[in-house]
Design a protein around this motif. Structure first.
Motif, PDB file in Angstrom:
ATOM      1  N   ARG A  71      34.139  46.922  -1.807  1.00 49.04           N
ATOM      2  CA  ARG A  71      33.821  45.868  -3.153  1.00 49.04           C
ATOM      3  C   ARG A  71      34.609  46.022  -3.993  1.00 49.04           C
ATOM      4  N   ALA A  72      35.153  45.135  -4.648  1.00 41.38           N
ATOM      5  CA  ALA A  72      36.243  45.143  -5.617  1.00 41.38           C
ATOM      6  C   ALA A  72      35.693  44.034  -6.854  1.00 41.38           C
ATOM      7  N   ASN A  73      36.605  44.086  -7.910  1.00 41.86           N
ATOM      8  CA  ASN A  73      36.457  43.155  -8.929  1.00 41.86           C
ATOM      9  C   ASN A  73      35.011  43.025  -9.657  1.00 41.86           C
ATOM     10  N   ALA A  74      34.822  44.445 -10.009  1.00 42.22           N
ATOM     11  CA  ALA A  74      33.452  44.506 -10.711  1.00 42.22           C
ATOM     12  C   ALA A  74      32.318  44.018  -9.933  1.00 42.22           C
ATOM     13  N   GLY A  75      32.456  44.298  -8.569  1.00 41.60           N
ATOM     14  CA  GLY A  75      31.404  44.039  -7.762  1.00 41.60           C
ATOM     15  C   GLY A  75      31.258  42.568  -7.367  1.00 41.60           C
ATOM     16  N   ASN A  76      32.156  41.603  -7.782  1.00 38.45           N
ATOM     17  CA  ASN A  76      31.917  40.438  -7.336  1.00 38.45           C
ATOM     18  C   ASN A  76      32.837  39.952  -6.271  1.00 38.45           C
ATOM     19  N   THR A  77      33.358  40.691  -5.634  1.00 36.08           N
ATOM     20  CA  THR A  77      34.264  40.227  -4.670  1.00 36.08           C
ATOM     21  C   THR A  77      34.107  41.402  -3.508  1.00 36.08           C
ATOM     22  N   VAL A  78      33.840  41.047  -2.418  1.00 42.34           N
ATOM     23  CA  VAL A  78      33.768  41.889  -0.945  1.00 42.34           C
ATOM     24  C   VAL A  78      34.590  41.539   0.028  1.00 42.34           C
ATOM     25  N   HIS A  79      35.080  42.805   0.601  1.00 40.88           N
ATOM     26  CA  HIS A  79      35.792  42.389   1.735  1.00 40.88           C
ATOM     27  C   HIS A  79      35.224  42.940   2.921  1.00 40.88           C
ATOM     28  N   LEU A  80      35.818  42.379   4.083  1.00 39.22           N
ATOM     29  CA  LEU A  80      35.202  42.910   5.620  1.00 39.22           C
ATOM     30  C   LEU A  80      36.814  43.149   6.328  1.00 39.22           C
ATOM     31  N   GLN A  81      37.097  44.371   6.544  1.00 35.91           N
ATOM     32  CA  GLN A  81      38.368  44.654   7.315  1.00 35.91           C
ATOM     33  C   GLN A  81      37.763  44.777   8.787  1.00 35.91           C
ATOM     34  N   MET A  82      38.418  43.809   9.570  1.00 36.30           N
ATOM     35  CA  MET A  82      38.064  43.830  10.874  1.00 36.30           C
ATOM     36  C   MET A  82      39.168  44.237  11.874  1.00 36.30           C
ATOM     37  N   ASN A  83      38.973  45.428  12.448  1.00 36.85           N
ATOM     38  CA  ASN A  83      39.958  45.814  13.413  1.00 36.85           C
ATOM     39  C   ASN A  83      39.625  45.927  14.889  1.00 36.85           C
ATOM     40  N   SER A  84      40.555  45.901  15.860  1.00 37.28           N
ATOM     41  CA  SER A  84      40.142  46.201  17.260  1.00 37.28           C
ATOM     42  C   SER A  84      39.344  45.080  17.790  1.00 37.28           C
ATOM     43  N   LEU A  85      39.529  43.812  17.255  1.00 37.10           N
ATOM     44  CA  LEU A  85      38.743  42.493  17.475  1.00 37.10           C
ATOM     45  C   LEU A  85      38.588  42.109  19.086  1.00 37.10           C
ATOM     46  N   LYS A  86      37.480  41.748  19.235  1.00 45.13           N
ATOM     47  CA  LYS A  86      37.181  41.396  20.573  1.00 45.13           C
ATOM     48  C   LYS A  86      36.749  39.819  20.657  1.00 45.13           C
ATOM     49  N   PRO A  87      36.845  39.175  21.984  1.00 43.28           N
ATOM     50  CA  PRO A  87      36.625  37.819  22.172  1.00 43.28           C
ATOM     51  C   PRO A  87      34.998  37.799  21.770  1.00 43.28           C
ATOM     52  N   LYS A  88      34.227  38.499  21.938  1.00 48.67           N
ATOM     53  CA  LYS A  88      32.729  38.515  21.465  1.00 48.67           C
ATOM     54  C   LYS A  88      32.715  38.550  20.012  1.00 48.67           C
ATOM     55  N   ASP A  89      33.713  38.842  19.357  1.00 52.61           N
ATOM     56  CA  ASP A  89      33.389  38.752  17.731  1.00 52.61           C
ATOM     57  C   ASP A  89      33.780  37.234  17.339  1.00 52.61           C
ATOM     58  N   THR A  90      34.197  36.283  18.216  1.00 47.40           N
ATOM     59  CA  THR A  90      34.120  34.970  17.817  1.00 47.40           C
ATOM     60  C   THR A  90      33.052  34.329  17.554  1.00 47.40           C
ATOM     61  N   THR A  91      32.933  33.886  16.153  1.00 46.20           N
ATOM     62  CA  THR A  91      31.783  33.007  15.688  1.00 46.20           C
ATOM     63  C   THR A  91      32.256  32.607  14.263  1.00 46.20           C
ATOM     64  N   VAL A  92      31.355  31.988  13.642  1.00 48.50           N
ATOM     65  CA  VAL A  92      31.328  31.930  11.871  1.00 48.50           C
ATOM     66  C   VAL A  92      30.726  33.114  11.389  1.00 48.50           C
ATOM     67  N   TYR A  93      31.499  33.566  10.379  1.00 44.58           N
ATOM     68  CA  TYR A  93      30.938  34.534   9.496  1.00 44.58           C
ATOM     69  C   TYR A  93      30.796  34.214   8.228  1.00 44.58           C
ATOM     70  N   TYR A  94      29.629  34.781   7.656  1.00 51.04           N
ATOM     71  CA  TYR A  94      28.967  34.130   6.470  1.00 51.04           C
ATOM     72  C   TYR A  94      28.912  35.361   5.595  1.00 51.04           C
ATOM     73  N   CYS A  95      29.030  35.288   4.282  1.00 50.80           N
ATOM     74  CA  CYS A  95      28.981  36.227   3.144  1.00 50.80           C
ATOM     75  C   CYS A  95      27.592  35.792   2.376  1.00 50.80           C
ATOM     76  N   GLY A  96      26.856  36.881   2.138  1.00 51.15           N
ATOM     77  CA  GLY A  96      25.274  36.718   1.401  1.00 51.15           C
ATOM     78  C   GLY A  96      25.102  37.811   0.432  1.00 51.15           C
ATOM     79  N   ALA A  97      24.286  37.630  -0.632  1.00 51.03           N
ATOM     80  CA  ALA A  97      24.100  38.270  -1.764  1.00 51.03           C
ATOM     81  C   ALA A  97      22.708  38.385  -2.029  1.00 51.03           C
ATOM     82  N   GLY A  98      22.124  39.679  -2.540  1.00 47.36           N
ATOM     83  CA  GLY A  98      20.698  39.640  -3.057  1.00 47.36           C
ATOM     84  C   GLY A  98      20.159  40.955  -3.063  1.00 47.36           C
ATOM     85  N   GLN A  99      18.866  41.278  -3.068  1.00 56.31           N
ATOM     86  CA  GLN A  99      18.376  42.667  -3.158  1.00 56.31           C
ATOM     87  C   GLN A  99      18.622  43.133  -1.851  1.00 56.31           C
ATOM     88  N   SER A 100      18.851  44.469  -1.794  1.00 49.19           N
ATOM     89  CA  SER A 100      19.254  45.384  -0.748  1.00 49.19           C
ATOM     90  C   SER A 100      18.354  45.051   0.720  1.00 49.19           C
TER      91      SER A 100
END
Length: 121
Positions: A71-100
């Motif tokens: 998380r960065a930018n005073a909490g308003n930006t998040v990153h997802l570092q994805m390593n060792s990617l596999k073909p089964k990781d293929t899809t659409v990725y969505y960001c969401g925000a709300g209560q835990s």
């Protein structure tokens, strides 16, 4: 107007890496949990990773040890570092925000529009 905008998706070979980003605007998200989710065609949207307002992180078993959320930018930006990617990781990725609990249940109050990740074999 609340907006979550994802970026960083693309095409990568198996074993490679990508870094997704999500920029939130329209309100202060520093006290919200934020998460990443993915949805394959014909399947339900599934939880991938989440980060609480205090910085605690949670991961789905399928990505543990390969993906890292931050998380960065005073909490308003998040990153997802994805390593060792596999073909089964293929899809659409969505960001969401709300209560835990909502984020960890893949039911956040706010959603981005998604970014495509394709991993070739």
């Amino acid at each position: 107007q609340v907006q979550l905008v994802e970026s960083g998706g693309g095409l990568v070979q198996a074993g490679g890496s990508l870094r997704l980003s999500c920029a939130a605007s329209g309100r202060t998200f520093s006290r919200y949990a934020m998460g990443w989710f993915r949805q394959a065609p014909g399947k339900e949207r599934e939880f991938v990773a989440a980060i609480s307002w205090s910085g605690s992180t949670y991961y789905a078993d399928s990505v543990k040890g390969r993906f890292t959320m931050s998380r960065a930018n005073a909490g308003n930006t998040v990153h997802l570092q994805m390593n060792s990617l596999k073909p089964k990781d293929t899809t659409v990725y969505y960001c969401g925000a709300g209560q835990s609990r909502a984020v960890e249940s893949a039911k956040p109050a706010y959603w981005g529009r998604g970014t495509q990740v394709t991993v070739s074999s």
